[in-house]
Design a protein around this motif. Structure first.
Motif, mmCIF file in Angstrom:
data_model
loop_
_atom_site.group_PDB
_atom_site.id
_atom_site.type_symbol
_atom_site.label_atom_id
_atom_site.label_comp_id
_atom_site.label_asym_id
_atom_site.label_seq_id
_atom_site.Cartn_x
_atom_site.Cartn_y
_atom_site.Cartn_z
ATOM 1 N N THR A 184 0.809 -1.216 0.000
ATOM 2 C CA THR A 184 0.000 0.000 0.000
ATOM 3 C C THR A 184 0.843 1.267 0.000
ATOM 4 O O THR A 184 0.359 2.341 0.340
ATOM 5 N N THR A 185 2.107 1.145 -0.389
ATOM 6 C CA THR A 185 2.997 2.312 -0.381
ATOM 7 C C THR A 185 3.467 2.631 -1.791
ATOM 8 O O THR A 185 4.095 1.806 -2.451
ATOM 9 N N ASN A 186 3.158 3.833 -2.237
ATOM 10 C CA ASN A 186 3.624 4.329 -3.535
ATOM 11 C C ASN A 186 4.027 5.793 -3.349
ATOM 12 O O ASN A 186 3.172 6.680 -3.353
ATOM 13 N N LEU A 187 5.309 6.007 -3.138
ATOM 14 C CA LEU A 187 5.806 7.348 -2.852
ATOM 15 C C LEU A 187 6.641 7.871 -4.010
ATOM 16 O O LEU A 187 7.207 7.097 -4.787
ATOM 17 N N ALA A 188 6.720 9.165 -4.110
ATOM 18 C CA ALA A 188 7.428 9.800 -5.219
ATOM 19 C C ALA A 188 8.930 9.573 -5.121
ATOM 20 O O ALA A 188 9.478 9.395 -4.026
ATOM 21 N N PRO A 189 9.631 9.585 -6.256
ATOM 22 C CA PRO A 189 11.098 9.511 -6.230
ATOM 23 C C PRO A 189 11.670 10.634 -5.373
ATOM 24 O O PRO A 189 11.180 11.762 -5.396
ATOM 25 N N GLY A 190 12.700 10.309 -4.610
ATOM 26 C CA GLY A 190 13.313 11.311 -3.753
ATOM 27 C C GLY A 190 12.696 11.431 -2.380
ATOM 28 O O GLY A 190 13.144 12.242 -1.566
ATOM 29 N N THR A 191 11.655 10.622 -2.103
ATOM 30 C CA THR A 191 11.061 10.663 -0.769
ATOM 31 C C THR A 191 12.097 10.281 0.286
ATOM 32 O O THR A 191 12.176 10.897 1.347
ATOM 33 N N PHE A 192 12.884 9.255 0.001
ATOM 34 C CA PHE A 192 13.948 8.825 0.908
ATOM 35 C C PHE A 192 15.302 9.320 0.384
ATOM 36 O O PHE A 192 15.508 9.411 -0.825
ATOM 37 N N VAL A 193 16.216 9.597 1.281
ATOM 38 C CA VAL A 193 17.566 9.970 0.881
ATOM 39 C C VAL A 193 18.223 8.819 0.126
ATOM 40 O O VAL A 193 18.877 9.008 -0.902
ATOM 41 N N ALA A 194 18.041 7.615 0.642
ATOM 42 C CA ALA A 194 18.596 6.419 0.010
ATOM 43 C C ALA A 194 17.746 5.230 0.438
ATOM 44 O O ALA A 194 17.099 5.257 1.486
#
Length: 256
Positions: free
Chosen positions: A141-151
């Motif tokens: 259920t997780t779809n986050l945009a690119p760059g949400t996490f540092v790595a």
């Protein structure tokens, strides 16, 4: 409405948002009224309610996508306040890598190991760093945009949780979603050139070396230098039951 979203009526409290997920064997839309009666102040549904609701509600095409959009908005808010997040998934060794990297950064381990992510996100002010252990269940259920996490990294892939996902291909595909949500996708190859940094540590063995190399890549992506990384490996204390030496019996070393 407060800052909590719940998909399970058993955990809904006053002021929460109830978000109805729907799958092959369940339909959260059917529990919207129960959620409202438990105190939910608003419901997000993918179907018109079967009976009148005592609270406002919205009907969207895809509640899983809506869940991801809410999570992204919340993380964006936290990032603006200074929180930076590294994400770790894989089949084996996630918690140890999360602990190692969080210790090195002076950050908060969260997700499947450590503090719940929602508790980290609502801290005021938030910590500078959080390192999240992410499961395949959460990635459904997780779809986050690119760059949400540092790595982010996928440590390894085995054929786990087939009772949940049905096939190894689907399970692997869920895990492999994570790197696309990060500014930098990290693998063991990113730590290979600095492999000496883990020498003599808990990770310096054929079983855990790949995870250790990925951890080096994550720490480099976070901006840590070689001395800090080497010290993190040297000072690392493993979690219980993770390749833990429990004693020697008749010359045989026993590892839990």
């Amino acid at each position: 409405m407060n800052d909590h979203q719940f998909c399970d009526t058993r955990t809904v409290e006053t002021g929460n948002c109830f978000l109805a997920l729907k799958g092959e064997n369940f339909n959260g839309n059917a529990y919207a009224k129960a959620a409202a009666e438990k105190g939910a102040s608003v419901c997000i549904l993918s179907e018109q309610p079967q009976e009148a609701l005592p609270v406002p509600y919205a009907v969207v095409t895809d509640t899983v996508a809506a869940y991801g959009q809410i999570a992204h908005a919340y993380l964006t808010k936290c990032k603006a306040a200074g929180l930076r997040v590294i994400a770790v998934t894989g089949s084996k060794g996630k918690s140890s890598v999360v602990k190692l990297v969080a210790d090195a950064l002076g950050g908060v381990p969260c997700g499947n190991y450590g503090t719940p992510v929602c508790e980290v996100a609502k801290a005021d002010p938030p910590p500078e760093w959080a390192v999240a252990e992410v499961s395949s269940f959460q990635l459904e259920t997780t779809n986050l945009a690119p760059g949400t996490f540092v790595a982010a990294t996928v440590l390894n892939l085995q054929d786990d949780h087939l009772d949940r996902h049905g096939t190894a291909a689907l399970y692997h595909a869920l895990k492999l979603k994570l790197p696309a949500m990060a500014a930098k996708a990290v693998s063991a190859e990113d730590g290979e050139a600095r492999a000496e940094l883990l020498s003599g540590s808990y990770f310096d063995n054929p079983v855990l070396r790949g995870n250790g190399l990925a951890a080096i890549g994550l720490m480099l992506a976070a901006g840590l230098g070689d001395k800090t990384i080497a010290r993190a490996f040297a000072e690392f204390r493993p979690l219980p039951h993770r390749m833990e030496v429990v004693g020697v019996f008749r010359g045989v070393r026993c590892i839990d």
